[in-house]
Design a protein around this motif. Structure first.
Motif, short mmCIF file in Angstrom:
data_model
loop_
_atom_site.label_atom_id
_atom_site.label_comp_id
_atom_site.label_asym_id
_atom_site.label_seq_id
_atom_site.Cartn_x
_atom_site.Cartn_y
_atom_site.Cartn_z
N LEU A 22 0.80 -1.26 0.09
CA LEU A 22 0.06 0.04 0.07
C LEU A 22 0.85 1.39 0.03
CD1 LEU A 22 -2.71 -0.71 2.57
CD2 LEU A 22 -3.05 -0.68 0.02
N LEU A 23 1.95 1.11 0.42
CA LEU A 23 2.80 2.51 0.98
C LEU A 23 2.88 3.34 -0.37
CD1 LEU A 23 3.82 3.74 3.27
CD2 LEU A 23 5.98 2.58 3.20
N PRO A 24 3.49 2.57 -1.78
CA PRO A 24 3.67 3.49 -2.72
C PRO A 24 2.61 4.13 -3.22
CG PRO A 24 4.64 1.11 -3.18
CD PRO A 24 3.81 1.29 -1.85
N THR A 25 1.30 3.67 -3.02
CA THR A 25 0.13 4.46 -3.51
C THR A 25 -0.30 5.71 -2.40
OG1 THR A 25 -0.64 2.42 -4.36
CG2 THR A 25 -2.43 4.34 -4.00
N GLY A 53 11.03 7.19 1.50
CA GLY A 53 11.44 8.47 1.15
C GLY A 53 10.32 9.61 1.41
N ILE A 54 9.33 9.29 2.08
CA ILE A 54 8.33 10.43 2.32
C ILE A 54 8.15 11.19 3.28
CG2 ILE A 54 6.68 8.77 3.77
CD1 ILE A 54 5.64 10.69 0.77
N ILE A 89 8.37 1.62 11.12
CA ILE A 89 8.57 3.07 10.89
C ILE A 89 9.85 3.11 9.87
CG2 ILE A 89 9.88 5.06 12.05
CD1 ILE A 89 8.34 4.34 14.72
N GLN A 90 10.69 2.13 10.15
CA GLN A 90 11.61 1.99 9.14
C GLN A 90 11.29 1.93 7.84
OE1 GLN A 90 14.71 2.77 9.83
NE2 GLN A 90 15.61 3.04 7.96
N VAL A 91 10.23 1.36 7.38
CA VAL A 91 9.67 1.20 6.12
C VAL A 91 9.07 2.19 5.55
CG1 VAL A 91 7.72 0.11 4.63
CG2 VAL A 91 9.07 -1.52 6.30
#
Length: 514
Positions: A234-237, A275-276, A268-270
């Protein structure tokens, strides 16, 4: 560090950092004020939906009558009109008859209509009705799930009819928002691939808002949190949504990141690796509270991590935004900012120096003195963590900026934990002063007494809390025991009808002993 564990003024680093667990326990029990778990769609005069309403007559809104029409009519328009009537009554702003609709046995029919691909109007109305039923209590949401609606909703994410597709997104968001069990059910049913595929520059802003809100619900709830592979998918979206300018989309994307970071350091590290963090820091200056609140919470969660993760936030310039955050018009943002700083001052000496270099100490002391009570409590932690990890020169800054009077004032609050932390801060400031020099120690000790510190601490020696009692006794014995001895020496005795005084102490340092 969890607030159920007493602060240790001789511990350092990660152990002094505090999660949000107790800070927001009430918010976790109730619906969040900032972001709703579920949303019910009210009736709107939307052009996209009018085509299904203009040519359909209104029928009686009694659920049993609607069910009778659906079961016995072969007229597609009459069935559509009946379902539309059901949807409308469920869209009432006050007291929608959700239980009555469930008890009437209408749900299996509404779920069945979701598969009528040749009748998108019926799909839309049925999906809207089910969306509003799922917006209710957990029991009501359960009725929707147990009727097998979720797989149909997910299939509708690929519908060529955007209004149907958007309604399915909304329905799934309500189901996922009910809690971790149904969140995982929705995820395991296959929502992620078709949902993230919907995020593109051509989608309407209304649709994008629903997508971002549903994505945030897929990230929320901690017991248990979503699986790590779900987060990484989900993170990239979610990060891409931060490039849209709409405040609602930004808000929900930031909420999603705040849920992800409200967890263990590996999660947290993810987020850091994505890079956000730079963008989150930039959003601290956003003009809308709707955006600032979740972005600050995400940043605050990140600095509950280890020193390296905290340093990432500092490196991206977060501290420059804190003067405005600590003086924000919203008390909740002041509180969140103070809490975030309390976890930064629990870091390394270099990170404490960064707080000094950003000229934040006067602001911290100011909110300690004039902030609302919740903000003051967070400021106590920030100051005391500072005194625990700072070097003598750094801690002296607090004395020079007159931090003792507002810290002493917090010794009089009712909360034993806050009193304990404030006592630790006072002890550390006094102890540090005597480490610098006897002159500095005497000066700070006098200042502490002049602002009422000694009187309050003496009273706290009778406190029922053992930690408060022990710390109070320690402060008096360590820094003011000589005063009591002097008073004893100065008491006159009567001999042969005359007052006599004992010889004064020959120890010039008797006033302040360690």
């Amino acid at each position: 560090m969890d607030r159920t564990v007493l602060f240790k003024n001789n511990s350092r680093g990660d152990d002094n950092r505090r999660s949000r667990q107790d800070m927001v326990s009430k918010l976790r029990k109730d619906k969040r004020n900032e972001q709703l778990l579920k949303r019910r769609q009210l009736i709107e005069e939307d052009e996209e939906n009018q085509e299904y309403e203009q040519n359909t007559p209104t029928v009686i809104v009694d659920p049993l009558h609607i069910k009778h029409v659906i079961q016995n009519s072969s007229d597609t328009n009459e069935i559509l009109s009946a379902v539309q009537s059901c949807r409308k009554v469920l869209s009432r702003e006050r007291n929608p008859p959700i239980d009555e609709v469930i008890d009437s046995g209408l749900l299996p029919h509404l779920v069945q209509f979701l598969s009528f691909e040749d009748n998108p109007g019926l799909q839309f109305e049925s999906c809207w009705a089910l969306t509003n039923i799922a917006s209710g209590s957990s029991k009501q949401t359960k009725s929707v799930v147990e009727c097998g609606a979720v797989p149909h909703f997910i299939k509708l994410l690929s519908s060529p009819h955007l209004n149907v597709c958007e309604q399915a997104v909304w329905a799934l968001g309500n189901v996922a928002g009910d809690g971790s069990t149904y969140r995982d059910h929705v995820i395991n049913s296959g929502i992620i691939p078709p949902l993230i595929k919907l995020v593109n520059p051509d989608v309407s802003m209304s649709f994008l808002r629903n997508i971002s809100w549903t994505l945030s619900n897929l990230c929320r709830n901690k017991e248990p949190p979503p699986a790590m592979d779900v987060i990484t998918s989900l993170l990239p979206t979610i990060c891409a949504l931060l490039n849209f300018g709409d405040k609602h989309v930004l808000s929900d994307a930031c909420w999603a990141l705040s849920y992800i970071t409200d967890a263990s350091n590996d999660r947290i590290q993810v987020v850091i690796r994505s890079g956000i963090v730079k963008k989150l820091v930039e959003l601290l200056a956003h003009p809308e509270v709707l955006v600032v609140t979740p972005s600050l919470r995400a940043i605050g969660n990140i600095v509950t991590g280890n020193d390296e993760q905290t340093q990432c936030v500092i490196n991206h310039g977060a501290l420059q935004h804190f003067p405005k955050l600590l003086w924000h018009k919203k008390n909740n943002i002041q509180k969140e900012a103070a809490w975030t700083l309390s976890n930064i001052t629990a870091g390394t000496s270099a990170q404490i120096q960064a707080v000094i270099d950003a000229e934040l100490l006067p602001y911290m002391i100011d909110v300690l003195q004039r902030g609302d009570y919740k903000t003051q409590k967070e400021a106590v932690w920030a100051i005391t963590n500072f005194t625990s990890g700072g070097d003598p020169k750094q801690i002296k800054n607090l004395s020079d900026l007159n931090a003792l009077p507002p810290l002493v004032a917090m010794l009089g609050v009712q909360d034993p934990k806050t009193v304990t932390i404030a006592l630790d801060g006072c002890h550390n400031i006094l102890n540090n002063a005597f480490k610098l020099s006897e002159e500095e120690g005497n000066s700070v000790a006098i200042a502490f007494e002049e602002c009422g510190g000694v009187d309050i601490v003496e009273k706290l020696q009778n406190h029922e809390n053992e930690r408060i009692y022990c710390r109070s006794v320690e402060i008096i014995d360590k820094f003011y025991k000589g005063d009591e001895e002097d008073e004893a020496v100065e008491q006159p005795t009567v001999s042969n009808g005359k007052f006599e005084f004992a010889a004064p102490s020959t120890n010039p340092n008797a006033n302040f002993q360690f």
